[in-house]
Design a protein around this motif. Structure first.
Motif, PDB file in Angstrom:
ATOM      1  N   LEU A 121      -3.525  -1.399  42.562  1.00  0.00           N
ATOM      2  CA  LEU A 121      -5.629  -1.970  42.104  1.00  0.00           C
ATOM      3  C   LEU A 121      -4.967  -3.708  43.095  1.00  0.00           C
ATOM      4  CD1 LEU A 121      -7.971  -1.481  42.188  1.00  0.00           C
ATOM      5  CD2 LEU A 121      -8.003  -1.816  39.887  1.00  0.00           C
ATOM      6  N   ASP A 122      -5.857  -4.032  44.188  1.00  0.00           N
ATOM      7  CA  ASP A 122      -5.385  -5.211  43.914  1.00  0.00           C
ATOM      8  C   ASP A 122      -7.403  -5.795  44.304  1.00  0.00           C
ATOM      9  OD1 ASP A 122      -5.392  -7.650  44.829  1.00  0.00           O
ATOM     10  OD2 ASP A 122      -4.224  -7.257  46.683  1.00  0.00           O
ATOM     11  N   ARG A 177     -11.037 -18.698  51.959  1.00  0.00           N
ATOM     12  CA  ARG A 177     -10.854 -17.561  51.988  1.00  0.00           C
ATOM     13  C   ARG A 177      -8.878 -17.342  52.741  1.00  0.00           C
ATOM     14  NH1 ARG A 177     -13.978 -13.081  52.772  1.00  0.00           N
ATOM     15  NH2 ARG A 177     -16.214 -13.885  52.333  1.00  0.00           N
ATOM     16  N   GLU A 178      -9.155 -18.075  53.741  1.00  0.00           N
ATOM     17  CA  GLU A 178      -8.072 -18.835  54.969  1.00  0.00           C
ATOM     18  C   GLU A 178      -7.314 -18.837  53.550  1.00  0.00           C
ATOM     19  OE1 GLU A 178      -9.674 -20.579  58.211  1.00  0.00           O
ATOM     20  OE2 GLU A 178     -10.290 -18.728  59.250  1.00  0.00           O
ATOM     21  N   ARG A 179      -7.105 -20.306  53.245  1.00  0.00           N
ATOM     22  CA  ARG A 179      -5.931 -20.370  52.492  1.00  0.00           C
ATOM     23  C   ARG A 179      -5.762 -19.578  51.357  1.00  0.00           C
ATOM     24  NH1 ARG A 179      -9.132 -24.354  50.917  1.00  0.00           N
ATOM     25  NH2 ARG A 179      -9.502 -23.649  48.846  1.00  0.00           N
ATOM     26  N   GLU A 180      -6.309 -18.965  50.576  1.00  0.00           N
ATOM     27  CA  GLU A 180      -6.628 -17.710  49.954  1.00  0.00           C
ATOM     28  C   GLU A 180      -5.786 -16.458  50.299  1.00  0.00           C
ATOM     29  OE1 GLU A 180      -6.431 -17.143  46.540  1.00  0.00           O
ATOM     30  OE2 GLU A 180      -8.270 -18.804  46.149  1.00  0.00           O
ATOM     31  N   GLN A 181      -5.504 -15.977  51.532  1.00  0.00           N
ATOM     32  CA  GLN A 181      -5.057 -15.739  52.493  1.00  0.00           C
ATOM     33  C   GLN A 181      -3.880 -16.098  52.679  1.00  0.00           C
ATOM     34  OE1 GLN A 181      -8.493 -14.416  55.823  1.00  0.00           O
ATOM     35  NE2 GLN A 181      -6.602 -12.747  55.767  1.00  0.00           N
ATOM     36  N   VAL A 182      -3.920 -16.922  52.905  1.00  0.00           N
ATOM     37  CA  VAL A 182      -1.679 -17.672  53.304  1.00  0.00           C
ATOM     38  C   VAL A 182      -0.891 -17.786  51.547  1.00  0.00           C
ATOM     39  CG1 VAL A 182      -0.572 -19.776  53.554  1.00  0.00           C
ATOM     40  CG2 VAL A 182      -2.926 -19.257  54.964  1.00  0.00           C
ATOM     41  N   GLU A 183      -1.868 -17.769  50.711  1.00  0.00           N
ATOM     42  CA  GLU A 183      -1.268 -18.154  49.165  1.00  0.00           C
ATOM     43  C   GLU A 183      -0.916 -16.414  48.892  1.00  0.00           C
ATOM     44  OE1 GLU A 183      -2.877 -19.371  45.078  1.00  0.00           O
ATOM     45  OE2 GLU A 183      -3.067 -20.615  46.456  1.00  0.00           O
ATOM     46  N   LYS A 184      -2.193 -15.823  49.188  1.00  0.00           N
ATOM     47  CA  LYS A 184      -1.034 -14.126  48.763  1.00  0.00           C
ATOM     48  C   LYS A 184      -0.394 -14.192  49.608  1.00  0.00           C
ATOM     49  CE  LYS A 184      -3.874 -10.542  47.884  1.00  0.00           C
ATOM     50  NZ  LYS A 184      -3.941 -10.521  46.443  1.00  0.00           N
ATOM     51  N   GLU A 185      -0.009 -14.111  50.846  1.00  0.00           N
ATOM     52  CA  GLU A 185       1.218 -13.453  51.667  1.00  0.00           C
ATOM     53  C   GLU A 185       2.422 -14.055  50.950  1.00  0.00           C
ATOM     54  OE1 GLU A 185       1.529 -11.478  53.754  1.00  0.00           O
ATOM     55  OE2 GLU A 185      -0.181 -10.940  53.430  1.00  0.00           O
ATOM     56  N   ASN A 221      -2.771   5.932  35.834  1.00  0.00           N
ATOM     57  CA  ASN A 221      -1.462   6.404  36.706  1.00  0.00           C
ATOM     58  C   ASN A 221      -1.057   4.642  36.734  1.00  0.00           C
ATOM     59  OD1 ASN A 221       0.320   7.470  36.684  1.00  0.00           O
ATOM     60  ND2 ASN A 221       0.330   7.601  39.095  1.00  0.00           N
ATOM     61  N   LEU A 222      -2.257   3.509  36.571  1.00  0.00           N
ATOM     62  CA  LEU A 222      -2.033   2.329  37.377  1.00  0.00           C
ATOM     63  C   LEU A 222      -0.546   1.408  36.885  1.00  0.00           C
ATOM     64  CD1 LEU A 222      -4.299   0.745  39.259  1.00  0.00           C
ATOM     65  CD2 LEU A 222      -4.512  -0.635  37.393  1.00  0.00           C
ATOM     66  N   GLN A 223       0.446   1.359  37.920  1.00  0.00           N
ATOM     67  CA  GLN A 223       1.102   0.215  37.728  1.00  0.00           C
ATOM     68  C   GLN A 223       0.943  -1.177  38.776  1.00  0.00           C
ATOM     69  OE1 GLN A 223       4.467   2.933  40.489  1.00  0.00           O
ATOM     70  NE2 GLN A 223       3.419   4.596  40.179  1.00  0.00           N
ATOM     71  N   TRP A 224       0.081  -1.338  39.250  1.00  0.00           N
ATOM     72  CA  TRP A 224       0.293  -2.755  39.519  1.00  0.00           C
ATOM     73  C   TRP A 224      -0.846  -3.208  40.132  1.00  0.00           C
ATOM     74  CZ3 TRP A 224       3.863  -5.997  43.198  1.00  0.00           C
ATOM     75  CH2 TRP A 224       3.230  -7.149  43.454  1.00  0.00           C
ATOM     76  N   LEU A 225      -1.604  -3.989  39.066  1.00  0.00           N
ATOM     77  CA  LEU A 225      -2.777  -4.905  38.970  1.00  0.00           C
ATOM     78  C   LEU A 225      -2.737  -6.395  39.081  1.00  0.00           C
ATOM     79  CD1 LEU A 225      -5.563  -4.751  38.367  1.00  0.00           C
ATOM     80  CD2 LEU A 225      -5.254  -4.754  35.971  1.00  0.00           C
ATOM     81  N   ASP A 226      -3.615  -6.862  40.803  1.00  0.00           N
ATOM     82  CA  ASP A 226      -3.855  -7.865  40.581  1.00  0.00           C
ATOM     83  C   ASP A 226      -5.355  -8.172  41.026  1.00  0.00           C
ATOM     84  OD1 ASP A 226      -3.953 -10.235  41.762  1.00  0.00           O
ATOM     85  OD2 ASP A 226      -2.499  -9.710  43.999  1.00  0.00           O
ATOM     86  N   ILE A 227      -5.689  -8.971  39.715  1.00  0.00           N
ATOM     87  CA  ILE A 227      -6.402  -9.544  39.524  1.00  0.00           C
ATOM     88  C   ILE A 227      -6.991 -11.313  39.286  1.00  0.00           C
ATOM     89  CG2 ILE A 227      -6.272  -9.221  36.683  1.00  0.00           C
ATOM     90  CD1 ILE A 227      -9.506  -7.995  36.778  1.00  0.00           C
ATOM     91  N   SER A 228      -6.067 -11.830  40.013  1.00  0.00           N
ATOM     92  CA  SER A 228      -5.815 -13.099  40.476  1.00  0.00           C
ATOM     93  C   SER A 228      -6.912 -13.687  41.360  1.00  0.00           C
ATOM     94  CB  SER A 228      -4.611 -13.860  40.856  1.00  0.00           C
ATOM     95  OG  SER A 228      -3.914 -13.151  42.437  1.00  0.00           O
ATOM     96  N   MET A 250       2.901 -15.527  47.696  1.00  0.00           N
ATOM     97  CA  MET A 250       2.638 -14.935  46.550  1.00  0.00           C
ATOM     98  C   MET A 250       3.337 -13.255  46.673  1.00  0.00           C
ATOM     99  SD  MET A 250       3.004 -16.310  43.851  1.00  0.00           S
ATOM    100  CE  MET A 250       2.687 -15.084  43.053  1.00  0.00           C
ATOM    101  N   LYS A 251       3.003 -12.494  47.688  1.00  0.00           N
ATOM    102  CA  LYS A 251       3.723 -11.238  47.564  1.00  0.00           C
ATOM    103  C   LYS A 251       5.176 -11.007  48.303  1.00  0.00           C
ATOM    104  CE  LYS A 251       2.906  -7.444  50.216  1.00  0.00           C
ATOM    105  NZ  LYS A 251       2.014  -6.391  51.278  1.00  0.00           N
ATOM    106  N   THR A 252       5.708 -12.402  48.794  1.00  0.00           N
ATOM    107  CA  THR A 252       6.868 -12.185  49.921  1.00  0.00           C
ATOM    108  C   THR A 252       7.604 -12.490  48.278  1.00  0.00           C
ATOM    109  OG1 THR A 252       6.315 -12.944  51.527  1.00  0.00           O
ATOM    110  CG2 THR A 252       8.068 -13.253  51.459  1.00  0.00           C
ATOM    111  N   TYR A 253       7.720 -14.104  47.933  1.00  0.00           N
ATOM    112  CA  TYR A 253       8.426 -14.601  46.415  1.00  0.00           C
ATOM    113  C   TYR A 253       7.783 -13.265  45.164  1.00  0.00           C
ATOM    114  CZ  TYR A 253       9.061 -17.162  42.414  1.00  0.00           C
ATOM    115  OH  TYR A 253       9.812 -16.928  41.347  1.00  0.00           O
ATOM    116  N   ILE A 254       7.020 -12.203  44.911  1.00  0.00           N
ATOM    117  CA  ILE A 254       6.945 -11.527  43.739  1.00  0.00           C
ATOM    118  C   ILE A 254       8.169 -10.333  44.818  1.00  0.00           C
ATOM    119  CG2 ILE A 254       6.261 -10.254  42.726  1.00  0.00           C
ATOM    120  CD1 ILE A 254       3.636 -11.997  42.570  1.00  0.00           C
ATOM    121  N   GLU A 255       7.719  -9.699  45.703  1.00  0.00           N
ATOM    122  CA  GLU A 255       8.524  -8.205  45.903  1.00  0.00           C
ATOM    123  C   GLU A 255      10.184  -9.248  46.075  1.00  0.00           C
ATOM    124  OE1 GLU A 255       7.362  -7.435  49.498  1.00  0.00           O
ATOM    125  OE2 GLU A 255       5.256  -6.500  48.660  1.00  0.00           O
TER     126      GLU A 255
END
Length: 347
Positions: A195-196, A311-319, A214-221, A321-326
């Motif tokens: 859930l994001d 919105r665009e800045r948040e998209q870049v930051e999420k990408e 059954n939730l394993q991933w929660l992103d509420i940042s 963070m996703k790469t870094y966390i993975e």
């Protein structure tokens, strides 16, 4: 007793190094290169020289040739649409109710028609980066739906009928900016593992989320959370909890009671106290403390010109963070400072 955020485990990354590592990881993943090729002792090796030759062996070419037939057959059941010339879905779509996947992105489409209820075989509904302003109640008829992604649209609410999609496993509502609550009926999503709801206006974690067993991933940042519920440990299957860019000042001790929680990310600018038990956790929990500095400090000048609004800045930051966390989660050899209590990262 609570302990402050000061810790000898802090590590400061220079922005140029992060940029190099991130770009390399993205390039490798696009080419299907396994992590073992670009990680060295658990760290990104930016000096790797033989990446371009990976994946060019006759065996791989032969494998691709054999899979062409399978891909062609699969594509018969996938609908794809993109481009700003589209302001509504084509009329011919309603005749293709056998489809199993919709992939609609980067369009100016605002409305998902009610006839979506006819698509009983639909498994994947990817609708990111459009102009969708509401979801029809008929979406609840999609009993076989497993993935719903309506990220970075213009939603302000979610229909309670979505709770009837009992087989849903992944729900992405991030980047809509205006969602403040989720209907209690979403408590029925017992199969949901991901859930994001980041980049919205939640002031608290919705009650229905605490009932997604059954939730394993929660992103509420990137919301407006001021505190976490004391019974957050009801999410006993949760593995990843992303809370950065909120207004939290403390973390509840209940987090220690979550047996499978392995990654917790928060922002440190407002957070002044954390339970000592989290710092001393022996469960392998990685606690990542992020600064709230703007992402532009780590991107190149060309990218800065592309970023035109929040919105665009948040998209870049999420990408990022996703790469870094993975990468952090998947390392075969995890650096010792992350298995302790804290890793500081300058964004």
């Amino acid at each position: 007793m609570q302990s402050t955020l000061r810790s000898s485990g802090h590590l400061c990354f220079f922005s140029s190094r992060i940029k190099q590592e991130w770009n390399l990881i993205l390039e490798c993943r696009k080419k299907g290169i396994p992590q073992s090729k670009y990680l060295k002792n658990g760290f990104v090796d930016i000096n790797e020289k033989n990446l371009d030759t990976h994946g060019k062996t006759p065996q791989l070419k032969k494998s691709h040739a054999l899979s062409d037939g399978v891909n062609k057959e699969k594509n018969k059941f996938i609908f794809q649409l993109s481009g700003e010339q589209w302001t509504e879905l084509p009329d011919s779509l309603k005749e293709q109710i056998y489809l199993k996947e919709w992939h609609v992105y980067n369009t100016l489409i605002q409305i998902i028609p009610a006839y979506i209820a006819l698509f009983q075989d639909l498994r994947v509904l990817e609708l990111s980066k459009n102009q969708i302003n509401h979801l029809p109640a008929e979406i609840g008829h999609l009993k076989n739906l497993k993935v719903l992604n309506v990220s970075f649209n213009n939603l302000k609410s979610v229909p309670p009928e979505l709770g009837d999609c009992e087989n849903l496993e992944k729900l992405d509502l991030s980047g809509n900016m205006e969602i403040t609550e989720l209907p209690f009926e979403l408590s029925n999503l017992k199969q949901l593992t991901f859930l994001d709801v980041s980049v919205n206006k939640f002031h608290s974690i919705p009650i229905c989320v605490l009932r997604m067993s059954n939730l394993q991933w929660l992103d509420i940042s990137s919301n407006s959370l001021k505190d976490l519920p004391e019974d957050i440990d009801r999410l006993d299957e949760l593995q990843t909890l992303l809370l950065q860019k909120n207004k939290l000042t403390y973390l509840p001790r209940a987090l220690v009671n979550m047996p499978k929680l392995s990654l917790l990310a928060v922002s440190g600018d407002d957070l002044v106290e954390i339970p000592t038990a989290i710092c001393e956790s022996t469960t392998g929990l990685k606690f990542v403390s992020l600064k709230d500095s703007p992402v532009e400090t780590i991107v190149c000048e060309d990218t800065e010109e592309i970023i035109e609004n929040e919105r665009e800045r948040e998209q870049v930051e999420k990408e990022f963070m996703k790469t870094y966390i993975e990468d952090l989660r998947e390392r075969e050899s995890t650096p010792s400072y992350t298995t302790k209590v804290m890793l500081s990262l300058q964004l």
